[in-house]
Design a protein around this motif. Structure first.
Motif, mmCIF file in Angstrom:
data_model
loop_
_atom_site.group_PDB
_atom_site.id
_atom_site.type_symbol
_atom_site.label_atom_id
_atom_site.label_comp_id
_atom_site.label_asym_id
_atom_site.label_seq_id
_atom_site.Cartn_x
_atom_site.Cartn_y
_atom_site.Cartn_z
ATOM 1 N N UNK B 84 0.851 -1.321 0.202
ATOM 2 C CA UNK B 84 -0.019 -0.228 0.085
ATOM 3 C C UNK B 84 0.956 1.435 -0.001
ATOM 4 N N UNK B 120 -3.358 16.707 2.969
ATOM 5 C CA UNK B 120 -3.968 15.225 2.999
ATOM 6 C C UNK B 120 -3.928 14.471 4.689
ATOM 7 N N UNK B 123 -7.082 16.396 6.213
ATOM 8 C CA UNK B 123 -8.381 15.889 5.969
ATOM 9 C C UNK B 123 -8.485 14.492 6.802
ATOM 10 N N UNK B 124 -7.217 13.644 6.965
ATOM 11 C CA UNK B 124 -7.570 12.327 7.453
ATOM 12 C C UNK B 124 -7.805 12.741 9.071
ATOM 13 N N UNK B 127 -11.121 13.432 10.778
ATOM 14 C CA UNK B 127 -12.218 12.261 10.861
ATOM 15 C C UNK B 127 -12.610 12.237 12.256
ATOM 16 N N UNK B 129 -13.520 9.224 13.247
ATOM 17 C CA UNK B 129 -13.287 7.876 13.529
ATOM 18 C C UNK B 129 -11.906 7.653 13.838
ATOM 19 N N UNK B 131 -10.090 5.089 14.115
ATOM 20 C CA UNK B 131 -9.057 4.222 13.261
ATOM 21 C C UNK B 131 -8.700 5.000 11.814
ATOM 22 N N UNK B 132 -9.500 5.895 11.211
ATOM 23 C CA UNK B 132 -9.506 6.447 10.199
ATOM 24 C C UNK B 132 -8.034 7.665 10.379
ATOM 25 N N UNK B 135 -4.528 6.443 10.306
ATOM 26 C CA UNK B 135 -3.949 6.124 8.969
ATOM 27 C C UNK B 135 -2.855 7.155 8.623
ATOM 28 N N UNK B 138 0.365 6.127 8.094
ATOM 29 C CA UNK B 138 0.629 5.212 6.907
ATOM 30 C C UNK B 138 1.548 6.175 5.928
ATOM 31 N N UNK B 311 -8.101 -6.625 10.783
ATOM 32 C CA UNK B 311 -9.239 -5.777 9.910
ATOM 33 C C UNK B 311 -10.040 -5.055 10.474
ATOM 34 N N UNK B 312 -10.067 -5.194 11.801
ATOM 35 C CA UNK B 312 -11.527 -4.250 12.658
ATOM 36 C C UNK B 312 -12.494 -4.697 12.251
ATOM 37 N N UNK B 313 -12.681 -6.125 11.641
ATOM 38 C CA UNK B 313 -14.184 -6.363 11.458
ATOM 39 C C UNK B 313 -14.228 -8.089 11.161
ATOM 40 N N UNK B 347 -14.832 -4.037 21.574
ATOM 41 C CA UNK B 347 -14.119 -3.990 19.893
ATOM 42 C C UNK B 347 -15.404 -3.673 18.945
ATOM 43 N N UNK B 348 -16.368 -3.955 19.256
ATOM 44 C CA UNK B 348 -17.558 -3.719 18.433
ATOM 45 C C UNK B 348 -18.295 -2.814 18.279
#
Lengths: 88, 585
Positions: B84, B120, B123-124, B127, B129, B131-132, B135, B138, B311-313, B347-348
């Protein structure tokens, strides 16, 4: 031109891994591909663009396709979204 | 030399081992990246554009090199992160935008690229969220890589050989690169036990401590340090005495590990000939080959939670099947016990619905029974992987009989669904439950009639028996593995299993503890599933004791009334039977 609204369904949202796969899929097609979120439009073939959407789980985005193979591109990409980027 | 005072910093142990040496304080972000570089006079757009192109292609070259290196060392899942990252450098739209801006605004490439990435990042970070927002890490590597190349900076990712790397955080790329420069150890400000750095450090067997808060500013190149990857410590400027102690520990560990290796091929059997089934717990794929080649044992507990956490899901049936099948194939003819998802509701659920007491809330089998699609998908995936007959299923967090019965109905449904499609699976697949909630022990006779085996999860059993949160610092002294209540519960569970002629194992932390294992064997537990790091240590213990003596020890312990009494007695017996404690734990 095709427009389609989809929801981000996977828990982690549009994070780096799906973003990079999405860009790879979109780049296979000749058609232009844009994503619109909250009135903000980005080029769907650019990972920087896709990441800047910061699209979390539950957010709605509009996909816009324009070009000779737009319906094919639309089908594959909508499926990718609906399947939660393969993370469900 | 001046007398310097020894200082100890505490964090989390991420990868075991001890490293002693000079630190290399690594700063991924050069300070100059934060300030705008003043430029004077005319900017030649042409030159800036060509500089930019060179910087990008240089960055691509570097990252490809790291990617290839990583391919040799990591599995596919851990590789995706590098893939990625590469795709950022292939982003032609970004490149076109940057070049146009350079032409239009007549600014240096460095400035334009930095501004663009900043947009960039903003904007990240905007959020809601979490988890976002994370990022943003990254793009850190890509950003610094391109900026450094634009400044024609030396490759900072080169460390002094044989040093301990201290940093705010490390990217996966850096960790891999440094390991090739014989990095001795890692200590970083950020990160958790399951962060990328931690996982990679364990895979590479490099001692590492994480979550050290300010270690990157507390240590300088002129210091001398020790990393204790067992306890999660950094000792800065250790005294002569401390160094000696750690040196001895390293020597001891090397000598001890050599001795332990000689046990690999020997059976796990007590001196008086009672075999103990010794198996390992497993979480990550990178340990599978090691288990097969060195231990040749069953996997007594395969935790599936990490598939979720990555994967968080919940992963889909197909990807689970692939994972379980790979495992069953590798371990064959030995057996693998797959435990269904033991995830906490924390976690959910969205933040607004988070429970005050997640350990007493929606977790383990409770979630599975409520989310039938998820549960059935996992059961089908496990069943499909069982065709060769070496897979067992285990349900976590069982508190009552109807939970087992309901879960069994799901298992029947999953089997029926596969039969309809003519998909093969092991019709006689063994089914067991975790014994980790006190109520399950008091109704163990009823539960035993429903299943093929029991497995005691000691971490939760202790926590629920003593009403002590195992992660709370305030009551950590009350989390007592040798509490008489805990010992008696285990004994009751074993008795129930014996009465109903089903096997009982222990797969919790307790089985990996030498003192506790001595007691567990004496109590009649016939299988111990331990952490891979403790496998040979426990095998050594088993081979050094007499079952008849262990039994007597357990009998005595069962009439004791305080934790202190039990602990002291066990340690005393251990020292008499096993001799001096040889390895740090």
């Amino acid at each position: 031109m095709i427009e389609k609204t989809v929801t981000i369904v996977n828990k982690a949202g549009m994070h780096t891994r799906p973003a990079s796969i999405l860009v790879k899929i979109a780049s296979k097609y000749k058609s232009d591909f844009y994503i619109i979120k909250n009135g903000f439009q980005i080029n769907g073939k650019s990972i920087i663009g896709v990441m800047s959407l910061a699209a979390e789980q539950g957010s709605e985005v509009t996909l816009k396709f324009e070009g000779p193979d737009e319906s094919k591109a639309c089908a594959e990409i909508v499926k990718f979204f609906e399947e939660g980027f393969g993370e469900i | 030399m001046n007398e310097v005072k020894e200082e100890i910093f505490k964090g989390l142990p991420a990868s075991k081992g001890i490293a002693i040496g000079n630190p290399f304080v690594y700063r991924a972000e050069l300070p100059s990246y934060n300030v705008d570089i003043p430029f004077s006079g005319e900017v030649s757009a042409e030159k800036e554009i060509s500089d930019y192109e060179i910087a990008v292609s240089q960055s691509l070259k570097e990252l490809n090199k790291i990617f290839n290196l990583a391919k040799e060392k990591l599995d596919e899942k851990n590789l995706q992160i590098f893939d990625a990252q590469l795709s950022f450098l292939y982003d032609d739209y970004l490149h076109t935008k940057i070049k146009n801006k350079i032409k239009l605004e007549r600014k240096p490439a460095f400035q334009v690229f930095k501004d663009e990435i900043k947009v960039l990042e903003n904007s990240i970070l905007s959020s809601n969220d979490e988890y976002i927002r994370e990022r943003v890490n990254d793009i850190e590597d890509i950003k610094n890589r391109v900026l450094r190349n634009l400044l024609k900076g030396r490759l900072v990712s080169k460390i002094t050989e044989n040093s301990i790397v201290i940093a705010r955080n490390l990217t996966p790329a850096d960790t891999i690169l440094f390991s090739n420069r014989n990095m001795l150890g890692i200590a970083i400000d950020f990160g958790g036990i399951n962060s990328h750095v931690a996982i990679i450090a364990r895979a590479l067997k490099i001692p590492a401590v994480v979550a050290m808060h300010n270690i990157s500013v507390s240590v300088t190149a002129s210091d001398f340090i020790i990393i204790d990857g067992y306890k999660g410590l950094v000792v800065k400027n250790p005294s002569e005495e401390t160094i000696q102690r750690y040196m001895q520990q390293i020597e001891h560990n090397i000598e001890f590990e050599k001795q332990l290796e000689t046990l690999e091929k020997l059976p796990a059997e007590t001196k008086d000939g009672k075999p103990v089934l010794l198996s390992t717990n497993l979480e990550f794929n990178n340990e599978v080959d090691y288990i097969v080649t060195h231990f040749g044992c069953d996997v007594g507990l395969y935790r599936t939670e990490h598939l979720f956490l990555e994967i968080g899901d919940f992963p889909d049936e197909e990807s689970q099947y692939k994972q379980y099948k790979m495992l069953a194939d590798h371990i064959y003819p030995k057996k693998v016990t797959i435990r269904t998802f033991d995830i906490g509701g924390d976690k959910l659920l969205p933040d607004s619905q988070k429970e005050l007491n997640p350990f007493l809330g929606w977790r383990g089998i409770r979630i599975c029974l409520d989310k039938s699609d998820v549960f059935l998908a996992q059961l089908r995936a496990i069943l499909r992987a069982s065709a060769m007959g070496n897979v067992k299923i285990m349900f976590p967090m069982i508190a009552s009989l109807d939970e087992v019965q309901q879960a069994k109905k799901f298992l029947e449904t999953a089997k029926e669904q596969l039969r309809e499609k003519n998909i093969k699976f092991d019709e006689k697949i063994q089914l067991g439950i975790m014994i980790e909630i006190p109520s399950s022990i008091l109704i163990a006779d009823a539960l035993a009639k429903e299943v093929d085996y029991f497995s005691i999860g000691t971490n939760d059993l202790i926590q629920y028996t003593l009403a002590v949160d195992r992660d709370s610092n305030l009551v950590s002294n009350l989390y007592q593995k040798f509490h008489p209540g805990v010992v008696r519960f285990i004994s009751l569970a074993v008795e129930a299993a014996v009465r109903n002629s089903i096997p009982i194992s222990v797969c919790g932390q307790l089985a990996s503890d030498q003192y506790a294992s001595l007691l567990l064997i004496g109590l009649g537990v016939n299988e111990l599933s331990v952490e891979t790091a403790s496998f040979l240590i426990i095998k050594r213990l088993i081979r050094l004791i007499n079952y008849s003596e262990a039994k007597k020890i357990a009998e005595k312990v069962l009439i004791m009334n305080t934790e202190c009494e039990i602990r002291e007695y066990i340690v005393d017996c251990f020292n008499k039977n096993i001799g001096e404690r040889l390895i740090s734990q």
